[in-house]
Each structure stands twice: as C-alpha cells, then as structure tokens.
Design an enzyme around this catalytic site. Structure first.
Site, PDB file in Angstrom:
ATOM      1  N   HIS A   1       0.674  -1.206   0.251  1.00 45.88           N
ATOM      2  CA  HIS A   1       0.057   0.032   0.270  1.00 45.88           C
ATOM      3  C   HIS A   1       0.817   1.486   0.032  1.00 45.88           C
ATOM      4  O   HIS A   1       0.455   2.375   0.770  1.00 45.88           O
ATOM      5  CB  HIS A   1      -1.038   0.040   1.165  1.00 45.88           C
ATOM      6  CG  HIS A   1      -2.022  -1.240   1.375  1.00 45.88           C
ATOM      7  ND1 HIS A   1      -3.464  -0.898   0.645  1.00 45.88           N
ATOM      8  CD2 HIS A   1      -1.798  -2.403   1.511  1.00 45.88           C
ATOM      9  CE1 HIS A   1      -3.825  -2.039   0.780  1.00 45.88           C
ATOM     10  NE2 HIS A   1      -2.966  -3.070   1.504  1.00 45.88           N
TER      11      HIS A   1
ATOM     12  N   ASN B   1     -10.268  -2.891   2.088  1.00 45.06           N
ATOM     13  CA  ASN B   1      -9.851  -2.814   1.056  1.00 45.06           C
ATOM     14  C   ASN B   1     -11.083  -2.570  -0.013  1.00 45.06           C
ATOM     15  O   ASN B   1     -12.526  -2.444   0.784  1.00 45.06           O
ATOM     16  CB  ASN B   1      -9.590  -4.222   0.466  1.00 45.06           C
ATOM     17  CG  ASN B   1      -8.118  -4.394   0.847  1.00 45.06           C
ATOM     18  OD1 ASN B   1      -7.257  -3.560   1.158  1.00 45.06           O
ATOM     19  ND2 ASN B   1      -7.750  -5.671   1.027  1.00 45.06           N
TER      20      ASN B   1
HETATM   21 FE1  HDE Z   1      -2.649  -4.741   5.497  1.00 47.61          FE
HETATM   22  N1  HDE Z   1      -0.922  -4.031   5.906  1.00 47.61           N
HETATM   23  N2  HDE Z   1      -2.064  -6.639   6.235  1.00 47.61           N
HETATM   24  N3  HDE Z   1      -4.471  -5.496   4.944  1.00 47.61           N
HETATM   25  N4  HDE Z   1      -3.281  -3.122   5.056  1.00 47.61           N
HETATM   26  C1  HDE Z   1      -0.359  -2.806   5.836  1.00 47.61           C
HETATM   27  O1  HDE Z   1       0.536  -1.270   7.671  1.00 47.61           O
HETATM   28  C2  HDE Z   1      -0.837  -6.757   6.934  1.00 47.61           C
HETATM   29  C3  HDE Z   1      -4.839  -6.838   5.197  1.00 47.61           C
HETATM   30  C4  HDE Z   1      -4.395  -2.725   4.258  1.00 47.61           C
HETATM   31  O2  HDE Z   1      -3.295   3.685   3.998  1.00 47.61           O
HETATM   32  C5  HDE Z   1       0.840  -2.353   6.463  1.00 47.61           C
HETATM   33  O3  HDE Z   1       0.818   0.919   7.621  1.00 47.61           O
HETATM   34  C6  HDE Z   1      -0.937  -8.221   7.598  1.00 47.61           C
HETATM   35  C7  HDE Z   1      -6.197  -7.149   4.907  1.00 47.61           C
HETATM   36  C8  HDE Z   1      -4.482  -1.327   4.055  1.00 47.61           C
HETATM   37  O4  HDE Z   1      -1.496   3.457   5.201  1.00 47.61           O
HETATM   38  C9  HDE Z   1       1.300  -3.741   7.034  1.00 47.61           C
HETATM   39  C10 HDE Z   1      -1.960  -8.798   7.074  1.00 47.61           C
HETATM   40  C11 HDE Z   1      -6.667  -5.909   4.486  1.00 47.61           C
HETATM   41  C12 HDE Z   1      -3.364  -0.866   4.365  1.00 47.61           C
HETATM   42  C13 HDE Z   1       0.063  -4.707   6.827  1.00 47.61           C
HETATM   43  C14 HDE Z   1      -2.715  -7.637   6.140  1.00 47.61           C
HETATM   44  C15 HDE Z   1      -5.506  -4.883   4.707  1.00 47.61           C
HETATM   45  C16 HDE Z   1      -2.496  -1.870   4.938  1.00 47.61           C
HETATM   46  C17 HDE Z   1       1.989  -2.028   5.669  1.00 47.61           C
HETATM   47  C18 HDE Z   1      -2.434 -10.113   6.957  1.00 47.61           C
HETATM   48  C19 HDE Z   1      -7.885  -5.330   4.170  1.00 47.61           C
HETATM   49  C20 HDE Z   1      -2.759   0.600   4.099  1.00 47.61           C
HETATM   50  C21 HDE Z   1       1.939  -0.344   5.980  1.00 47.61           C
HETATM   51  C22 HDE Z   1      -2.766 -10.557   8.332  1.00 47.61           C
HETATM   52  C23 HDE Z   1      -8.927  -5.478   5.128  1.00 47.61           C
HETATM   53  C24 HDE Z   1      -3.052   1.567   5.179  1.00 47.61           C
HETATM   54  C25 HDE Z   1       0.890  -0.203   6.914  1.00 47.61           C
HETATM   55  C26 HDE Z   1      -2.547   2.895   4.809  1.00 47.61           C
HETATM   56  C27 HDE Z   1      -1.204  -1.789   5.347  1.00 47.61           C
HETATM   57  C28 HDE Z   1      -0.122  -5.838   7.208  1.00 47.61           C
HETATM   58  C29 HDE Z   1      -3.854  -8.123   5.300  1.00 47.61           C
HETATM   59  C30 HDE Z   1      -5.777  -3.551   4.434  1.00 47.61           C
HETATM   60  C31 HDE Z   1       2.590  -4.365   6.934  1.00 47.61           C
HETATM   61  C32 HDE Z   1      -0.024  -8.818   8.123  1.00 47.61           C
HETATM   62  C33 HDE Z   1      -6.995  -8.456   5.074  1.00 47.61           C
HETATM   63  C34 HDE Z   1      -5.707  -0.548   3.611  1.00 47.61           C
HETATM   64  O5  HDE Z   1       1.316  -3.346   8.492  1.00 47.61           O
END
Ligand code: HDE
Length: 703
Positions: A92, A165
C-alpha cells in the site's frame, strides 16, 4: 534572467534581490519573523533560526576553488534532503489521501456504546487513504490491483481506524501466510520486476498452491481492480468485528462503504493505456474533484448478525476469504462520509499517516478472524520501523483530536515535555495524573474453549463455493472479462505447470470458465481438477456482486472530451458541451494545439488539452466535431485516429458531426447504437451513461 536571480551574484545584485520564498521559514529566536526591507517575505533561516545571506552559492576556498567542509549551511540543507524519505510501506505504498468527515444518520445504540455510531448528526473528522497494494510509492495509479480503503475517524473517544479494501474478501485465511503472499506478488527479487503487477510466475505459483485464494482470484480478475475513479469504488472492513453495548452484549458486524457515484470500472486495454497517458490518473481525478467542490461521498453501512445466525451460515464468517451475501444479511445504512479537503502536504499527511486495525474505541471489538488477529500485531510494528519512533501518534495527522494522556515517556522525537515527578500509575503523589476509568475500553467477554494448536477450523475448508457464487453472479460481459483476465495473466506465466494448476482450480469454480481459460491458453487437453477438501456448494447468485448492476445512471463524476480542429462548428460544440455539463459531466476541449482552434465563425476556442497528450482514454465519452478540412488534416494524425479507435474499442459513446464521421471512416471505426449524431445530444447523453457492452465481441477476442 534578471541579474538578481543569476547564480553568479554580485554583492550589488544580492542587495537588490528578495530572499527566497517563505516556505519552511521559522520564527527567529526573538519570536519575530525576520522581514526583508520590502517587508513582503519572512527571511530564510537555517533550522536553528540563523538568517543567512546567500542560498545560491556554497562556501568555496576561492571563486574556482574547492568547497569547504566548514559550510555548515550547505551541510544542514543537504543532510536534511538526504533524509527526506522514510521507508515506504511494504504494501500500500502508492496512495491518495483526503480529509473529510463522517456523519451518522442512524444510531446503533442498541448494539454499541461507541459514540461515533450512536450520536446522530455529529460530524467526526476523518482522514481517508486509498491505495494500491503491490507497487512502490512511485508506481502508476492504475495497475490491476486491489485498492486499500483506510479511514481514520478522529472520534471524541479516540481514533478509530477502519483499515479495509475495495474487495470484501482476502487471499489468505491466516496472517502467518501474509509475508509469503506479498513476496510472491511483489517484483521478483532476482530481477526487480514486474513492478505492481500480478501477471508473473511467482504470484501465480503461490496462488496455484493456495486454494483458499480462489474466491479472491475471482474478484481480482474482475474489473473491480480496474476502477474508473477512486470516487467510484466500494470499501469493506473485510473481517467481522464486534459491537459491544452498555450491557456488555456483543453483536457481529461487517462494515461497508458504498460510493454515491455508483461503481464504475475501466476495461483492461483502456487501463493499460491510461497508465501511459496519466500515471497519476486517480490521484489527479480526486484532486480535481475536490478542487472543483465535487466532494466524493460514500454511504456507510453495516451487516449485523448474532452468533446464532452465524452458526447457520453455510460458511465461517471468521474466514476472511468469505463474504456474507447482502441477500443473507441485508446492509443497513447508518451514515455517510464526505471527503472535502486535500491535505496541505502530501508527506506530512498521506505518507506519515499510520493506520492500525488495533485502533478502536469503546464499543467496538475484534472477532477471532485469524487474519485480523495477525493484523492487530503487524500495523503497530510496521509504524515503528516506518516512522522510526513509538511517538508516531504525536505527528499531527495521527494525533487523536480528543484529550489523551498516559505515563508513556521519552523515546525518539518526543515532542511533549511532561512536568512533575510522577510517571506511573497507580500513585499517591499526584492528584491530577491520568487514571484508568470504568467507562473505558472493555474487551467483549467471550468464552473460549478447545485445544491449543496450529489448527485451522474445518469450517474454513470450502475454497470454491463462494468463488463460484461470485462468478455466476456476474453479467455475461463481466464473466468474459474475468476469463480474459485469467488468460492474459496466465499467458505471462512462463511455467506451463502453473497455468495448468490454475485451470485445475477453475474446474471447481465453473467448468465453462475453466474451458474458456484452457482454450485461451491453448492447452491441448484439460488438466486434472485440483483436489478439493470439501464438495462445492450451490449458492444462490448475488447480483449485488456485479459492477455493471451497480453503475449509476448519471454523468456525475464522469468526463466528456470534445475533439475539435480549425474550422469546427462552434454551435455544435456548445450544444454537446451544455448537454454533457447539464448531465453532471466535466467537459474538456481537445485540439491539435493547446492554444486552441479557430472555429468556423472565426473565433478562437482555447483547448483544455493538446491532442497528443489528451487521448480518449481520459474520458468516459467523446464527441468529434470537425469541418471537412479539419477531418482531412486529422486523418494524417495518429493521435486523432487512436482517439476515435480507442473510444470505440473501450465501448464509449461517440457523438459525431459530418467531419467527425469522416474521421471515424478513416480510422475504420464501425457503427452501432453508441455512435450518435452530434445533433442528438439526448441520445449521446443516454449512451454516455453506460458502456456499449455488446460492442466488445465485435472488436476483440474475449475468452
Ligand atoms: Fe494490511 N498492512 N495486512 N491488509 N493493509 C499494511 O501497514 C498486513 C490486510 C491494508 O493507507 C501495513 O501501515 C498483514 C487485509 C490497508 O496506510 C502492514 C495482513 C486488509 C493498508 C500490513 C494484512 C489490509 C495496509 C503496511 C494479513 C483489508 C494501507 C503499511 C494478516 C482488510 C494503510 C502499514 C494505509 C497496510 C499488514 C492483510 C488492508 C505491513 C500482516 C486483509 C488498506 O502492517
């Protein structure tokens, strides 16, 4: 160039010249802004408040000699510059962020104590960041990719981050697989490409070995991942959360955002060309909309259900690869979000904003979804490495807009200076130090039983039923796009066994889909079906899963381009422009020269875009108004031929006068209900509100 602006400045020129503009200026140590003689600009200083006389030349031993290490001004400036970037998000990274507000229209008081969900009419400030997932911060806006939809609500009870999302399900069921998924989708580590694309071996290799991804695969191969505008996407909290009421009772909830402008996507060939025409297509669209006062708006809706209801679902709601069809649990609209203020500074806000799914307020709690449970750890952890300090909550965009106080102290970049000797709790030495409160956050009292272990629930084993439901819920046009996207992506995969394994999964989703993809890939025989852990269930189609079904009958938020040249008919241009503007569209004039064209009546009409840089992919519908001579001149212009060919190829409405018609003929563009006479503006507007879906079969091979 004036003498004063020359970098070879004489002492006299320095005296004549104003210092540099005000940005980044600081108050001088005395608290006053240094003012130059004219009094118009603050004086430029170092970060220590030192004014200095020359921001153009470094300190040299002599006019042609070496630069001196002594030049602390040069070193401060360059050092700061060298550190201007922070680590970009591992996922992202590329995003658009906007401020706005959330307003509750129906109270959930019966279900939750969260004031943001119970106080009707209160406007809660929000910061919303919409992102792509796989590409780096500098990647294009329009790859085939999921869009992140993260909203930070600055509530009076603390920040609530709903980090979702634009697709309601996810690839995997357990957080432990997330690093593998992301490593597979990101550019391949040995070669450093492809940037921001799923169409490569490592992605499909991982997916073909991960049957739980199949439902998400249907979504990402649909046009949901090719949005026309960020203002035209849905948002989903994905996981089940809990709402907890004053009696401590909890109800499950799924969160949804629904765009007021309706859903709209582009088609693949168009998306690819948009990437070339405007890498910032979505960011610019949002920026322009906000600057024009067309504030994007979403309805906020919830699906509420009890444990007893959940027990009867033919799937497990704790499994993030499943959705709850609207037909099973209807959506209840409870509020709206309006985005109305572009950030002042991209870095300070869009880049530094730190969302964490663990940021909740009293009355909102988590479910046991194992993906959500992992996310509760990951986001705080990633902020520490990205923003470099546990004090990231002090950055203005992250700071709560309600009072906050505790005994956490010190650390990198601490901005506050707490007074007094007490930095612990409980204490008997301070009457006014912060204490816990019974009204504060309580976790829902949930009974947990069972054996500890690395065990996935049996109820998570069905990987194909909802994938099938999604596919069968689509219109024939959308099904063809899904099949064609699979053919496109798998054709980029070099290893035949991966292609075959994918078709093996598709057999369970829908045999006809598998056949179409196998044919598109040129497989000489159908591969064996993948091993399915459970039989595929028959689920009723859910039309709410379509895009076409959710397009709105409007031109609001859409754009119309009018191609003109010298000699075009001013009255015809005005008529089309008025009809499109009245229907809510923004209209741009496109001409061979940006200075405009000399119309038939001798007046000049300025262009909003030059033909070569303003292709029809930037519009939802086009009009071509040309004189005979104009048409002749443009028949030699590749950009003009592409303009009409692409508009036709991307299923758009085209209004033409006689000259326009001549250009279509030269471009070998056919005729159908979407190609209308420019005098019939009503027919044009009606055609412009949709796409000419039936046209597609006549112009390209779809799987
Ligand atoms: Fe994320 N995800 N994600 N994700 N995600 C990040 O956090 C993570 C997941 C989502 O505009 C990171 O700040 C894991 C689902 C958005 O700053 C990180 C897992 C959904 C954004 C991270 C998921 C998301 C992130 C990277 C599996 C939809 C951007 C930078 C367990 C519900 C937020 C940060 C923004 C960002 C980890 C799965 C949505 C690495 C471990 C499911 C919208 O922490």
């Amino acid at each position: 160039m004036s003498k004063a602006k020359s970098i070879h400045r004489t002492e006299k020129a320095k005296q004549d010249n104003d210092p540099a503009p005000a940005s980044g200026s600081r108050r001088a140590p005395g608290g006053e802004l240094h003012q130059v003689a004219g009094g118009r600009h603050p004086v430029l200083t170092t970060n220590q408040g030192l004014t200095f006389s020359d921001n153009q030349n470094s300190l040299r031993a002599n006019p042609r000699g070496p630069t001196l290490l002594e030049d602390f001004i040069l070193r401060e400036k360059i050092t700061h510059f060298d550190h201007e970037r922070i680590p970009e998000r591992i996922v992202h990274a590329r995003a658009t962020g906007v401020h706005g507000f959330f307003e509750l229209t129906a109270s959930l008081k019966q279900f939750t104590t969260a004031r943001v969900l119970t106080e009707i009419g209160v406007k809660t400030p929000v910061f919303t960041r919409i992102s792509t997932v796989a590409g780096g911060a500098g990647s294009v806006d329009t790859p085939r990719d999921v869009r992140g939809f993260a909203v930070k609500f600055y509530t009076q009870e603390g920040n609530w981050d709903l980090v979702g999302n634009n697709v309601p399900v996810f690839f995997i069921q357990d957080a432990i697989k997330f690093p593998d998924l992301i490593h597979a989708v990101k550019m391949e580590p040995d070669r450093g490409f492809p940037q921001s694309a799923t169409a490569h071996d490592t992605f499909w290799d991982f997916i073909s070995l991960t049957p739980e991804s199949m439902h998400m695969v249907m979504w990402i191969m649909s046009d949901r991942t090719l949005p026309r505008s960020l203002r035209m996407i849905e948002g989903f909290g994905v996981h089940s959360f809990r709402l907890v009421n004053a009696a401590g009772e909890s109800t499950f909830v799924k969160f949804h955002w629904r765009p007021k402008l309706g859903l709209q996507s582009t088609i693949w060939d168009e998306t690819v060309k948009i990437s070339g025409a405007d890498q910032d297509f979505h960011r610019r669209d949002m920026f322009d909309a906000i600057a024009a006062g067309n504030f994007p708006e979403w309805e906020f809706a919830v699906q509420l259900f009890t444990q007893e209801q959940a027990d009867k679902f033919p799937f497990d709601h704790l499994d993030a690869t499943k959705l709850i069809p609207e037909e099973l649990v209807p959506l209840k609209v409870i509020g709206r979000m309006v985005l109305d203020r572009w950030p002042n500074n991209f870095f300070a806000e869009t880049e530094q904003v730190a969302y964490c799914p663990s940021h909740v307020v009293p009355g909102i709690d988590f479910s046991n979804d194992p993906l959500l449970q992992g996310r509760l750890f990951s986001y705080l952890d990633t902020q520490l490495s990205r923003l470099g300090s546990p004090n990231f909550h002090q950055i203005p965009v992250n700071a709560p807009q309600c009072p906050f106080a505790n005994h956490q102290r010190d650390g990198h970049m601490q901005m506050t200076q707490p007074a007094g000797r007490v930095a612990y709790e409980p204490n008997s030495l301070s009457d006014n130090s912060p204490r816990e409160t019974p009204k504060g956050f309580h976790s829902a009292a949930v009974m947990e039983t069972g054996e500890k272990g690395r065990i996935r629930a049996e109820a998570f084993a069905d990987h194909y039923s909802q994938a099938r439901q999604f596919y069968l819920s689509q219109t024939v046009h959308e099904q063809a796009h899904i099949a064609s996207a699979l053919v496109f992506e798998l054709s980029k995969v070099e290893h035949p066994h991966i292609r075959e394994a994918m078709v093996g999964h598709l057999i369970h989703i829908e045999k006809d889909l598998a056949k179409r993809v196998a044919t598109g890939l040129g497989l000489d025989k159908m591969p064996d079906a993948a091993v399915a852990a459970t039989p595929v269930k028959k689920m009723a189609p859910s039309p709410a899963l379509q895009i076409i079904g959710k397009m709105k009958d409007t031109l609001m938020g859409r754009a119309v381009g009018i191609l003109i040249a010298d000699g075009s008919d001013g009255a015809a241009i005005r008529k089309i422009k008025k009809a499109a503007t009245d229907a809510g569209a923004s209209v741009k004039i496109v001409a061979p020269k940006v200075g405009g064209a000399k119309l038939a009546d001798g007046t000049m009409l300025a262009a909003d875009g030059q033909l070569a840089g303003t292709p029809s992919v930037l519009f939802d519908a086009v009009a071509v108004i040309l004189s005979e001579k104009g048409a002749q001149a443009l028949s030699m212009e590749g950009a003009a031929i592409d303009f009409v060919r692409d508009a036709f190829g991307h299923l758009k409405a085209i209004a033409v006068d006689q000259g326009g018609q001549a250009l279509l003929k030269t471009a070998n563009v056919g005729h159908d209900a979407g190609v209308v006479d420019a005098t019939d503006s009503k027919a044009f507007i009606a055609a412009a509100k949709t796409r000419q879906w039936d046209r597609e079969r006549s112009i390209r091979t779809l799987a």
